[in-house]
Design a protein around this motif. Structure first.
Motif, mmCIF file in Angstrom:
data_model
loop_
_atom_site.group_PDB
_atom_site.id
_atom_site.type_symbol
_atom_site.label_atom_id
_atom_site.label_comp_id
_atom_site.label_asym_id
_atom_site.label_seq_id
_atom_site.Cartn_x
_atom_site.Cartn_y
_atom_site.Cartn_z
ATOM 1 N N ARG A 79 0.813 -1.214 0.000
ATOM 2 C CA ARG A 79 0.000 0.000 0.000
ATOM 3 C C ARG A 79 0.848 1.266 0.000
ATOM 4 N NH1 ARG A 79 -4.673 -0.218 4.124
ATOM 5 N NH2 ARG A 79 -5.471 -1.557 2.476
ATOM 6 N N CYS A 80 0.382 2.242 -0.728
ATOM 7 C CA CYS A 80 0.994 3.572 -0.774
ATOM 8 C C CYS A 80 1.427 3.996 0.633
ATOM 9 C CB CYS A 80 -0.040 4.543 -1.335
ATOM 10 S SG CYS A 80 0.227 6.267 -0.942
ATOM 11 N N LEU A 81 2.672 4.392 0.703
ATOM 12 C CA LEU A 81 3.265 4.770 1.983
ATOM 13 C C LEU A 81 2.473 5.882 2.679
ATOM 14 C CD1 LEU A 81 5.879 4.302 3.628
ATOM 15 C CD2 LEU A 81 7.007 5.917 2.117
ATOM 16 N N TYR A 82 2.128 6.885 1.917
ATOM 17 C CA TYR A 82 1.413 8.032 2.468
ATOM 18 C C TYR A 82 0.043 7.593 3.009
ATOM 19 C CZ TYR A 82 -1.070 12.497 2.627
ATOM 20 O OH TYR A 82 -1.813 13.580 3.034
ATOM 21 N N ALA A 83 -0.656 6.785 2.213
ATOM 22 C CA ALA A 83 -1.985 6.326 2.643
ATOM 23 C C ALA A 83 -1.860 5.469 3.902
ATOM 24 C CB ALA A 83 -2.648 5.533 1.522
ATOM 25 N N ASN A 84 -0.835 4.631 3.930
ATOM 26 C CA ASN A 84 -0.655 3.724 5.053
ATOM 27 C C ASN A 84 -0.330 4.477 6.341
ATOM 28 O OD1 ASN A 84 -0.989 1.090 5.599
ATOM 29 N ND2 ASN A 84 1.069 0.448 5.008
ATOM 30 N N ILE A 85 0.410 5.560 6.195
ATOM 31 C CA ILE A 85 0.801 6.327 7.374
ATOM 32 C C ILE A 85 -0.350 7.215 7.857
ATOM 33 C CG2 ILE A 85 2.283 8.241 8.130
ATOM 34 C CD1 ILE A 85 4.482 6.988 6.347
ATOM 35 N N THR A 86 -0.995 7.890 6.902
ATOM 36 C CA THR A 86 -1.992 8.887 7.319
ATOM 37 C C THR A 86 -3.377 8.268 7.572
ATOM 38 O OG1 THR A 86 -2.481 9.405 5.010
ATOM 39 C CG2 THR A 86 -0.839 10.774 6.108
ATOM 40 N N LYS A 87 -3.635 7.125 6.909
ATOM 41 C CA LYS A 87 -4.915 6.424 7.106
ATOM 42 C C LYS A 87 -6.109 7.383 7.071
ATOM 43 C CE LYS A 87 -3.259 2.289 9.466
ATOM 44 N NZ LYS A 87 -1.881 2.365 9.095
ATOM 45 N N ARG A 88 -6.238 8.106 5.978
ATOM 46 C CA ARG A 88 -7.344 9.067 5.867
ATOM 47 C C ARG A 88 -8.685 8.355 5.637
ATOM 48 N NH1 ARG A 88 -5.066 13.890 4.755
ATOM 49 N NH2 ARG A 88 -6.588 14.653 6.238
ATOM 50 N N TRP A 89 -8.650 7.165 5.038
ATOM 51 C CA TRP A 89 -9.870 6.374 4.844
ATOM 52 C C TRP A 89 -9.892 5.232 5.864
ATOM 53 C CZ3 TRP A 89 -11.446 5.333 -0.992
ATOM 54 C CH2 TRP A 89 -11.775 6.567 -1.588
ATOM 55 N N SER A 90 -11.083 4.687 6.070
ATOM 56 C CA SER A 90 -11.229 3.559 7.003
ATOM 57 C C SER A 90 -10.657 2.283 6.371
ATOM 58 C CB SER A 90 -12.714 3.333 7.309
ATOM 59 O OG SER A 90 -13.348 2.886 6.119
ATOM 60 N N ASN A 91 -10.459 1.262 7.168
ATOM 61 C CA ASN A 91 -9.974 -0.021 6.638
ATOM 62 C C ASN A 91 -10.908 -0.575 5.575
ATOM 63 O OD1 ASN A 91 -7.792 0.066 8.296
ATOM 64 N ND2 ASN A 91 -8.702 -1.251 9.884
ATOM 65 N N GLU A 92 -12.225 -0.418 5.814
ATOM 66 C CA GLU A 92 -13.198 -0.943 4.852
ATOM 67 C C GLU A 92 -13.076 -0.192 3.519
ATOM 68 O OE1 GLU A 92 -14.080 0.108 8.006
ATOM 69 O OE2 GLU A 92 -13.935 -1.961 8.724
ATOM 70 N N ALA A 93 -12.878 1.113 3.621
ATOM 71 C CA ALA A 93 -12.766 1.906 2.383
ATOM 72 C C ALA A 93 -11.478 1.549 1.634
ATOM 73 C CB ALA A 93 -12.793 3.400 2.730
ATOM 74 N N TYR A 94 -10.381 1.360 2.379
ATOM 75 C CA TYR A 94 -9.130 0.956 1.709
ATOM 76 C C TYR A 94 -9.282 -0.424 1.075
ATOM 77 C CZ TYR A 94 -6.254 4.881 3.237
ATOM 78 O OH TYR A 94 -5.724 6.124 3.409
ATOM 79 N N ALA A 95 -10.102 -1.276 1.711
ATOM 80 C CA ALA A 95 -10.309 -2.615 1.127
ATOM 81 C C ALA A 95 -10.944 -2.495 -0.262
ATOM 82 C CB ALA A 95 -11.178 -3.462 2.053
ATOM 83 N N GLU A 96 -11.762 -1.470 -0.447
ATOM 84 C CA GLU A 96 -12.356 -1.259 -1.778
ATOM 85 C C GLU A 96 -11.295 -0.846 -2.796
ATOM 86 O OE1 GLU A 96 -15.555 1.501 -1.147
ATOM 87 O OE2 GLU A 96 -16.438 0.159 0.351
ATOM 88 N N VAL A 97 -10.306 -0.075 -2.319
ATOM 89 C CA VAL A 97 -9.197 0.287 -3.220
ATOM 90 C C VAL A 97 -8.416 -0.978 -3.579
ATOM 91 C CG1 VAL A 97 -7.159 1.727 -3.544
ATOM 92 C CG2 VAL A 97 -9.048 2.578 -2.145
ATOM 93 N N CYS A 98 -8.165 -1.810 -2.564
ATOM 94 C CA CYS A 98 -7.440 -3.072 -2.816
ATOM 95 C C CYS A 98 -8.198 -3.939 -3.811
ATOM 96 C CB CYS A 98 -7.225 -3.840 -1.518
ATOM 97 S SG CYS A 98 -6.083 -3.001 -0.425
ATOM 98 N N ASN A 99 -9.518 -3.859 -3.739
ATOM 99 C CA ASN A 99 -10.335 -4.611 -4.680
ATOM 100 C C ASN A 99 -10.048 -4.192 -6.128
ATOM 101 O OD1 ASN A 99 -12.224 -6.621 -4.802
ATOM 102 N ND2 ASN A 99 -13.904 -5.145 -5.134
ATOM 103 N N THR A 100 -9.810 -2.912 -6.318
ATOM 104 C CA THR A 100 -9.474 -2.441 -7.680
ATOM 105 C C THR A 100 -8.100 -2.971 -8.094
ATOM 106 O OG1 THR A 100 -8.371 -0.358 -7.044
ATOM 107 C CG2 THR A 100 -10.761 -0.274 -7.319
ATOM 108 N N VAL A 101 -7.175 -3.049 -7.121
ATOM 109 C CA VAL A 101 -5.831 -3.563 -7.432
ATOM 110 C C VAL A 101 -5.941 -5.039 -7.813
ATOM 111 C CG1 VAL A 101 -3.492 -3.932 -6.571
ATOM 112 C CG2 VAL A 101 -4.790 -1.930 -5.803
ATOM 113 N N LYS A 102 -6.744 -5.766 -7.040
ATOM 114 C CA LYS A 102 -6.907 -7.193 -7.335
ATOM 115 C C LYS A 102 -7.555 -7.380 -8.701
ATOM 116 C CE LYS A 102 -6.839 -8.348 -2.516
ATOM 117 N NZ LYS A 102 -7.554 -8.315 -1.257
#
Ligand code: SF4
Ligand code: SF4
Length: 375
Positions: free
Chosen positions: A313-336
């Motif tokens: 995961r993007c370093l900045y996103a991982n550090i700042t965690k501006r979105w919830s885990n569930e929302a990031y999971a949706e981003v991961c879904n696009t990566v998958k």
């Protein structure tokens, strides 16, 4: 090493996904990160200091970055007259490219220019008249002899039909790009998720669009013997075909790609300006080749099946965690979705390589050239 040199924090545009979101995020605080809001607006260290720093690394690549780096064209020219990296590159919104003399423009190995697709969409995101000016400038630099790689850098969110816009960039009557990279606007801001419908759009429009694009990409290999430089597809296919080791963070942020702030401090990624906790030293006293590896994967990436291809995961996103885990999971879904799509096309790609339609070397590119590969 690759260095994004932030020449200025000023910008001459107010794009929706950048300036617009900043306005909406005014109430967000970065508490634990202790942000330095007093950074100079323009690079203020001596150019010779950058030359000495870069001179210690035989593989030093300098990418001008901002804000809009062409707002500091005088400093840029001083750097280009003094510093001797392996390559110069620039990430620009393109509005001022006509102001820089061809003798400088033509020295760029790569120009990444922000454009989001056809005129109506680009102007919707980036402001009226932006598309016309950028396209006119691109035609001009081509006429003036620019022969390096010109990459359309596309920011994608819900108003974007990915298939339609990328196809348009490749084939239109205005300016045909041969290299395109796209980046999702996701997980960077605090307040945007609630008012967006990222899940619905990504599942119903974006992922199916990427699948269609990948089929078109491989069709082009088959019918035209061309491997179009659609970076998210190219980078993943390149890894699946050529790499023996799992990939680290694809953009290179915090392990091979760093940024230099306007005050000369080195940070892992340009988005992390002012985050004192992550300062890696000052160019006056740091050896670029001994810069530490900041980037380390942790959960959920460490448990993810596709970590070796995604890179984490993007370093900045991982550090700042501006979105919830569930929302990031949706981003991961696009990566998958993206990785699976390329994997599905891989047997066809391998057959085309075997048949001599395209060659393995068509999948090589200058890695960490500013395309993060994972959108
Ligand atoms: S898909 Fe998501 S969880 Fe998996 S490696 Fe990439 S960023 Fe990490
Ligand atoms: S993907 Fe994240 S860490 Fe990498 S350059 Fe972009 S913002 Fe920085």
């Amino acid at each position: 090493m690759f260095f994004h040199v932030i020449l200025t924090t000023d910008c001459n545009l107010q794009c929706r996904y950048c300036f617009g979101e900043t306005m909406d995020d005014f109430d967000e605080d970065f508490g634990e990160f202790e942000l330095d809001y007093s950074l100079p607006r323009k690079a203020e260290y001596p150019v010779e200091m950058l030359a000495e720093f870069c001179g210690k690394d035989a593989d030093c690549v300098v990418t001008f970055y901002g804000g809009e780096p062409l707002l500091a064209a005088d400093t840029m020219k001083q750097v280009m007259d003094t510093v001797k990296p392996k390559h110069f590159m620039i990430q620009t919104n393109g509005l001022l490219l006509d102001q820089l003399e061809p003798e400088y423009v033509n020295r760029f190995h790569t120009i990444l220019v922000s454009i989001d697709g056809e005129e109506a969409l680009t102007d919707y995101y980036r402001g009226k008249g932006t598309f016309r000016k950028v396209v006119d400038n691109l035609k001009l630099i081509k006429r003036n002899g620019f022969g390096g790689e010109l990459i359309a850098r596309v920011t994608v969110m819900e108003q974007t039909d990915i298939y339609k816009q990328i196809r348009w960039l490749l084939d239109n009557d205005e300016f045909k790009f041969t290299s395109v990279h796209w980046q999702l606007n996701a997980g960077f801001w605090g307040n945007d998720y609630a008012r967006r419908d990222f899940k619905k759009w990504s599942e119903e429009n974006y992922i199916p669009g990427v699948e269609k694009l990948a089929r078109f990409w491989v069709d082009q290999m088959e019918t035209q013997s061309t491997v179009l430089r659609l970076y998210p597809l190219l980078g993943i296919a390149s890894s699946l075909l050529l790499d023996k080791e799992p990939s680290l963070l694809r953009c290179g942020g915090g392990w091979i790609n760093y940024a230099i702030q306007t005050d000369g401090y080195i940070i892992p990624c340009p988005t992390m300006w002012g985050m004192k906790k992550y300062y890696l030293g000052h160019i006056a006293e740091t050896n670029p080749v001994s810069l530490g590896k900041v980037f380390v994967n942790d959960a959920p990436c460490t448990e993810c099946d596709i970590l070796g291809v995604c890179g984490g995961r993007c370093l900045y996103a991982n550090i700042t965690k501006r979105w919830s885990n569930e929302a990031y999971a949706e981003v991961c879904n696009t990566v998958k979705g993206l990785v699976t799509t390329v994997e599905m096309e891989l047997p066809r790609i391998k057959r085309l390589i075997r048949d001599g339609k395209v060659s393995l070397s068509d999948f090589e590119y200058l890695r960490y050239n500013g395309c993060e590969i994972i959108p």
